[in-house]
Scaffold this motif. Structure first.
Motif, mmCIF file in Angstrom:
data_model
loop_
_atom_site.group_PDB
_atom_site.id
_atom_site.type_symbol
_atom_site.label_atom_id
_atom_site.label_comp_id
_atom_site.label_asym_id
_atom_site.label_seq_id
_atom_site.Cartn_x
_atom_site.Cartn_y
_atom_site.Cartn_z
ATOM 1 N N SER A 55 34.729 33.801 38.159
ATOM 2 C CA SER A 55 33.818 34.875 38.524
ATOM 3 C C SER A 55 33.633 34.889 40.030
ATOM 4 C CB SER A 55 32.473 34.659 37.823
ATOM 5 O OG SER A 55 31.508 35.546 38.326
ATOM 6 N N LYS B 143 33.099 36.142 27.742
ATOM 7 C CA LYS B 143 34.388 35.758 28.328
ATOM 8 C C LYS B 143 35.272 34.989 27.341
ATOM 9 C CE LYS B 143 32.705 35.790 33.093
ATOM 10 N NZ LYS B 143 33.363 37.073 33.393
ATOM 11 N N GLU C 285 36.416 39.598 39.539
ATOM 12 C CA GLU C 285 36.804 38.491 38.663
ATOM 13 C C GLU C 285 38.298 38.220 38.816
ATOM 14 O OE1 GLU C 285 35.241 37.655 34.466
ATOM 15 O OE2 GLU C 285 37.158 38.630 34.061
ATOM 16 N N SER D 108 41.740 36.460 37.315
ATOM 17 C CA SER D 108 42.308 36.034 36.037
ATOM 18 C C SER D 108 43.825 35.995 36.140
ATOM 19 C CB SER D 108 41.893 36.994 34.912
ATOM 20 O OG SER D 108 42.364 38.296 35.186
#
Length: 512
Positions: free
Chosen positions: A355, A369, A399, A401
């Motif tokens: 985050s 999540k 965010e 990822s």
């Protein structure tokens, strides 16, 4: 943009709304959005390297746990073989043996794969059949020059009065020649599936096919079923699906106005392989292995591929087990600060999900999540093969990822982004295993986890006029952008695609 009554009827018949079509047109006006790659995923930073001991443990875990789950192999197989034979089509149009030699043509073309094709023509799985048909169709074959004979064989491979291979779905082209039979890619996928998806003597395999090709696949299965089921001692449940017409997308002209055909109808195109997320969404099974139709090996080299499939499956089941444990803990309430820290560390170190906030995530945020579809993706060291790459990507909410990103999604005009792209060490061979249900056995709605911003605009033509086409977010990039993701290195030997007919002459496609 306003649609007339006839337009609205056409749109509704496709199962979509005028609102959705207008949203698609707004994407054309907006243009392609580039992603923000922060780092290339590498070994130790987004990609796991599994040693032999851990590999064996994961294989054993998968074999022990598999029967507790519903498992299926999903094979996108709607592609035609046309592109596979493109160089041969060019040859039949451009080469005239009366005016030049085949050697001169090959030297001028500079096509190494075409050179390989003629050097080892006799090793092709369909060569004997093609030669036989050529001699039957051309009674004076023996009187022809060497170059003329080669040209006739190529035409027999391609044309309707011969084998007509370029008109087949790629999955039904003969790939491998064994002592007692010739196997298509379709058959090789079934034989492979037996080794890791079969449960209680049944293997489930799902092929997405072009609507006009389903009967061709069914006829092939009728022809080989008895032999394949006898050889594998397994029964098959084979399913087929098409790309849903409601996933088609509107095309526009150069001014971003709806493109109209000669008949003054709106023109819709298939939305690309990203539309197959809907086909996945319709499946009832929990564990899904995904692999492209042209990526197969011969039966004598299948063990290595199967071991790594089981390893990826074991990694998925172990990770899903841990996620389920954490979700149960979070939903029960009364969770300690130390437990919150453990779960947040898992998100950051195992799933590489970070985050932009330095604050601890709340239990509800952690649940949000964790409670997502999960995929484990094999990644191969980049040795020059085309394909998307693994990156750490920052989304519009900040965010970070793990994502599979195609080259067209990267802003190569940005020096920093271009530099990060060049640092990629691996690429995506489409070697994926997914979990589509939560720990309660409830299926996720996969449409909720698509990043619509990753749609892609491509230039095409229709009736000789230029148009812009919209491809939906790719199945394994934007279509799975909001899934939880793990990347694991797999050896290049597990990746054996057939992009051109000459690839069938590589060692991996020649049975010993």
């Amino acid at each position: 943009m306003n649609f007339n009554e006839k337009d609205i009827l056409q749109i509704e018949e496709k199962g979509i709304s005028t609102k959705e079509v207008k949203e698609q047109i707004s994407i054309f006006k907006r243009g392609n959005l580039k992603v923000n790659i922060t780092e290339a995923a590498t070994i130790g930073n987004g990609i796991s390297a599994v040693d032999e001991r851990e590999k064996k443990e994961l294989i054993s875990f998968f074999e022990a746990e598999k029967n507790k789950h519903s498992v299926l192999k999903f094979v996108p197989a709607s592609g035609a073989a046309t592109r596979m034979f493109k160089a041969l089509h060019n040859l039949t149009e451009d080469f005239d043996p009366e005016n030049s030699s085949l050697r001169e043509y090959l030297d001028k073309s500079g096509d190494q794969s075409l050179q390989l094709f003629f050097d080892q023509l006799e090793k092709l799985p369909f060569y004997a059949h093609a030669l036989e048909r050529t001699k039957k169709n051309h009674k004076n074959y023996a009187d022809k020059s060497h170059d003329e004979q080669h040209l006739l064989i190529v035409k027999t491979i391609l044309e309707a009065d011969g084998l007509y291979l370029s008109n087949l779905p790629k999955g039904l082209v003969p790939f491998h020649k064994y002592s007692d039979h010739t196997a298509t890619a379709f058959e090789e996928h079934l034989v492979e599936a037996v080794r890791y998806v079969s449960i209680d003597g049944v293997a489930k395999v799902h092929f997405t096919v072009a609507e006009g090709d389903k009967e061709k696949f069914q006829n092939e299965w009728k022809a080989i079923r008895e032999r394949v089921e006898a050889a594998t001692a397994v029964k098959f449940e084979i399913e087929y699906s098409y790309q849903d017409p409601k996933t088609d997308t509107i095309a526009v002209d150069e001014n971003n106005e709806a493109f109209r055909t000669k008949e003054d109808q709106l023109f819709f195109r298939p939305g690309g392989h990203g539309a197959l997320i809907e086909n996945l969404n319709q499946l009832d099974e929990e564990i899904i292995f995904i692999k492209n139709i042209d990526n197969v090996v011969t039966e004598d080299t299948i063990s290595l591929v199967v071991d790594f499939k089981k390893m990826l499956g074991g990694k998925l089941l172990k990770t899903q087990e841990k996620i389920s444990e954490y979700l149960k803990l979070l939903e029960a309430g009364n969770i300690s600060g130390d437990e919150i820290d453990t779960i947040q560390r898992f998100l950051e170190t195992e799933l590489f999900l970070k985050s932009n906030s330095k604050e601890k995530l709340s239990p509800s945020e952690l649940i949000q999540k964790l409670n997502r579809p999960l995929r484990v993706c094999g990644m191969v060291k980049n040795e020059g093969e085309p394909g998307g790459g693994p990156f750490l990507v920052k989304d519009k909410n900040g965010e970070i990822s793990l994502q599979i990103i195609e080259g067209a999604q990267i802003d190569n005009n940005n020096p920093e982004q271009a530099k990060t792209a060049r640092e990629a060490t691996h690429f995506n061979p489409v070697d994926i295993v997914c979990c589509l249900k939560n720990y309660r056995g409830e299926s996720y709605d996969l449409n909720e986890f698509v990043d619509e911003d990753m749609s892609f605009i491509a230039d095409k033509t229709k009736d000789g006029k230029p148009l812009k086409a919209l491809e939906r977010p790719g199945l394994w990039n934007g279509g799975m952008a909001k899934w939880n993701t793990i990347f694991v290195e797999v050896p290049v030997e597990t990746f054996n695609p057939v992009k051109t007919v000459s690839d069938l002459l590589k060692k991996t496609h020649q049975p010993t």
